[in-house]
Design a protein around this motif. Structure first.
Motif, short mmCIF file in Angstrom:
data_model
loop_
_atom_site.label_atom_id
_atom_site.label_comp_id
_atom_site.label_asym_id
_atom_site.label_seq_id
_atom_site.Cartn_x
_atom_site.Cartn_y
_atom_site.Cartn_z
N ASN A 253 11.53 -23.37 -9.77
CA ASN A 253 10.67 -23.23 -10.95
C ASN A 253 9.31 -22.69 -10.51
O ASN A 253 8.54 -23.40 -9.86
N PRO A 254 8.96 -21.45 -10.86
CA PRO A 254 7.69 -20.88 -10.38
C PRO A 254 6.47 -21.60 -10.92
O PRO A 254 5.39 -21.50 -10.35
N GLY A 255 6.64 -22.33 -12.04
CA GLY A 255 5.52 -23.07 -12.61
C GLY A 255 5.35 -24.45 -12.03
O GLY A 255 4.39 -25.16 -12.40
N ASN A 256 6.23 -24.87 -11.14
CA ASN A 256 6.13 -26.22 -10.56
C ASN A 256 5.02 -26.23 -9.50
O ASN A 256 5.09 -25.50 -8.51
N PRO A 257 3.99 -27.07 -9.67
CA PRO A 257 2.87 -27.06 -8.72
C PRO A 257 3.28 -27.40 -7.29
O PRO A 257 2.69 -26.86 -6.33
N ASP A 258 4.27 -28.26 -7.12
CA ASP A 258 4.69 -28.62 -5.77
C ASP A 258 5.37 -27.43 -5.08
O ASP A 258 5.15 -27.21 -3.87
N TRP A 259 6.20 -26.70 -5.81
CA TRP A 259 6.79 -25.49 -5.24
C TRP A 259 5.71 -24.47 -4.89
O TRP A 259 5.76 -23.84 -3.83
N GLN A 260 4.75 -24.33 -5.77
CA GLN A 260 3.66 -23.39 -5.51
C GLN A 260 2.93 -23.73 -4.21
O GLN A 260 2.66 -22.84 -3.38
N GLN A 261 2.65 -25.00 -4.00
CA GLN A 261 1.93 -25.40 -2.79
C GLN A 261 2.81 -25.24 -1.55
O GLN A 261 2.32 -24.88 -0.47
N TYR A 262 4.10 -25.51 -1.71
CA TYR A 262 5.03 -25.31 -0.59
C TYR A 262 5.03 -23.84 -0.16
O TYR A 262 4.91 -23.52 1.03
N LEU A 263 5.16 -22.92 -1.15
CA LEU A 263 5.24 -21.51 -0.80
C LEU A 263 3.89 -20.99 -0.31
O LEU A 263 3.84 -20.11 0.57
#
Length: 576
Positions: A253-263
């Motif tokens: 999910n590109p809008g997920n803040p945790d994914w954003q911080q991981y990437l």
């Protein structure tokens, strides 16, 4: 006496009078290839030129902005330099020419872009192969001839969710990509340096939401993925044949803040290891209804903006480009901190009118502040097998894209025919190889009337005595299409020759488009509500794109002129 009896005497007189005179010889034009040392220049930087062979000793070098000659010097050597005016964001055409028997002979020409920021007039290319034996200097030198100022490094990475193998401070020397190709770190690194030496920006490619089958072992959490149902049973994924690929691509999910911080953390490793200038973000178009791990509906377009905002916040000094696949999400993407607007074009947007519409829509979305790059794959079905690109379809597509203010992602180690960039089945013919650099020279030399503001309009224009059938944009088969741009103190008229075209679809998927016939001396009449000061003409199909003055008459609001020639694309500019 018969007249014929005088012929021997007449012949003798002629021979006697000429015996001490050298024969008249019309010299054959010497054609030279000109190279510049960079794809673009900052204001105040010198431009270094090199010829592949000597020009005639009598030759001159002429520097032009649009139709105005701003300087002229005598030719003296096969290499020289010139410092352009310090004005920012200007295009120039440099010509080597001579006068021979009273006739001007153009020996060669090349464009120069003086721009402090590549995103003002982006010209985007790609790289897709990173073996240990790539001819890096040759590839970058060729792309430099097309003045490409940005390069997308496609499929350079290890895994989508873990792009560099190893760490930023200790990267692996090589890794295997998703299709099991060996990628060499040193090749990527050397390509970046070679691009920077030519003042090209290097952008690393990756999806906004990609993860391979090993993602969870690398720290990607199950709750970050997108699902086709509300019970987090069926993950959304992009299927790939295995082999040759080693994994499907599972979508987070590109809008997920945790994914954003991981990437973001992964991207920081990339920037530590390699001197990339930014991130080229990809997506996969409209995915239908999607849900997060908790069953809430996902709005992908909102997620794209949130993702891009996070990428900019994490690396504020890096450029961002985001692919709006067939315009999906472009409205939201355009409001995010991307530097240009990039669209990968698919059906049903198959007409030339669709290319122009996408560019116009992007201009609107970006408030005319963000320029458009189109990934538009030519001769798509033909590219399934080895062969050659259809020259006419490439030149027509570029003519339309360039005239409406965009640029075309099509050039890398090879020309691009399909969405998997390493596909090099189709080659450029000798004819296309000769013609295409002039089109890119034209894009650069006339960027200030092609992509520097103004508004589109439909001119009131006619062919005198109905010499040729004309139609305002969009085009019809069997007619000359005309498009206009109003720039305040000038009007720009574009003419496209579809007289012998059976179709106005740009992709020409099977490569069957016929070449247009060359037309000359087309008498035109166009309405202009204010006095016209001058009229000039230029075409990438004629004389290296050199501008020439056109004689005109104005009666009231009617301006009559003769379009000198039209093959694919010609431009006429009315100065007020």
């Amino acid at each position: 006496m018969k007249i014929t009896s005088f012929l021997p005497v007449l012949l003798a007189i002629i021979l006697f009078s000429c015996k001490n005179e050298p024969p008249i010889v019309i010299p054959k034009a010497v054609k030279v290839e000109i190279q510049t040392d960079k794809a673009a220049y900052a204001p105040g930087d010198p431009v270094n030129f090199t010829l592949d062979k000597a020009a005639p000793a009598s030759a001159k070098i002429r520097y032009k902005h649009l139709h105005e000659v701003i300087a002229e010097v005598a030719y003296s050597a096969t290499s020289w330099n010139w410092t352009p005016p310090t004005d920012d964001f200007k295009g120039y055409l440099v010509e080597v020419y001579s006068l021979e028997n009273g006739t001007e002979i153009l020996h060669g020409s090349i464009a120069v872009d003086v721009s402090s920021d590549w995103t003002r007039f982006p010209r985007y290319g790609f790289l897709s192969k990173y073996s240990g034996s790539e001819p890096i200097a040759t590839v970058i030198g060729n792309l430099n001839r097309y003045h490409l100022n940005g390069l997308q490094f496609y499929d350079w990475h290890y895994k989508h969710h873990h792009p560099i193998a190893g760490t930023g401070t200790n990267p692996e020397s090589s890794w295997v990509d998703i299709i099991n190709r060996t990628i060499y770190f040193s090749t990527v690194e050397q390509y970046i340096q070679a691009a920077h030496d030519k003042n090209m920006k290097a952008m690393f490619y990756n999806l906004a939401f990609g993860a391979t089958k090993t993602a969870e072992s690398d720290g990607v959490q199950p709750g970050w993925f997108m699902f086709k149902d509300q019970t987090h049973t069926n993950r959304d994924f992009h299927p790939l044949p295995q082999p040759p690929f080693n994994s499907d691509i599972f979508l987070t999910n590109p809008g997920n803040p945790d994914w954003q911080q991981y990437l973001l953390a992964q991207n920081q490793e990339v920037y530590t290891a390699l001197d990339f200038d930014g991130y080229h973000i990809d997506q996969l178009g409209d995915r239908g209804k999607l849900y997060d791990y908790n069953g809430a509906a996902i709005n992908l377009t909102n997620g794209y903006k949130s993702f891009t905002d996070a990428m900019k916040a994490g690396n504020p000094d890096k450029y961002l480009v985001f692919n709006a696949v067939n315009q999906f999400g472009q409205g939201s993407i355009s409001q995010s901190p991307v530097n240009v607007l990039y669209t990968e074009v698919w059906g049903p947007n198959e007409g030339y009118k669709d290319l122009s519409t996408i560019i116009a829509n992007n201009d609107f979305f970006g408030s005319n502040q963000k320029k458009t790059i189109l990934a538009a794959y030519m001769n798509y079905d033909l590219a399934q097998n080895p062969g050659a690109f259809n020259t006419s379809s490439v030149l027509f597509a570029d003519a339309v894209i360039f005239a409406f203010g965009g640029s075309h992602l099509e050039l890398g180690e090879h020309m691009l025919g399909r969405e998997y960039f390493p596909n090099d089945n189709l080659q450029m013919s000798a004819e296309l190889t000769k013609a295409l650099p002039v089109y890119y020279d034209f894009l650069v030399a006339y960027q200030n009337v092609l992509r520097d503001g103004g508004s589109l309009f439909s001119p009131t224009i006619s062919s005198v005595n109905d010499q040729f059938p004309l139609k305002n944009w969009p085009p019809d088969p069997g007619k000359i299409a005309v498009a206009g741009r109003n720039m305040g103190n000038r009007q720009v008229l574009h003419f496209f020759n579809f007289l012998n075209s059976q179709s106005v679809d740009w992709r020409d998927t099977n490569g069957t488009r016929m070449a247009p016939n060359n037309l000359s001396s087309l008498n035109m009449q166009v309405s202009a509500d204010v006095p016209v000061k001058s009229v000039w003409f230029a075409s990438p199909d004629v004389n290296g794109g050199s501008a020439q003055t056109v004689t005109f008459t104005q009666t009231g609001n009617q301006v009559a002129f003769t379009l000198p020639s039209l093959t694919y694309w010609s431009m006429v500019v009315l100065e007020f």
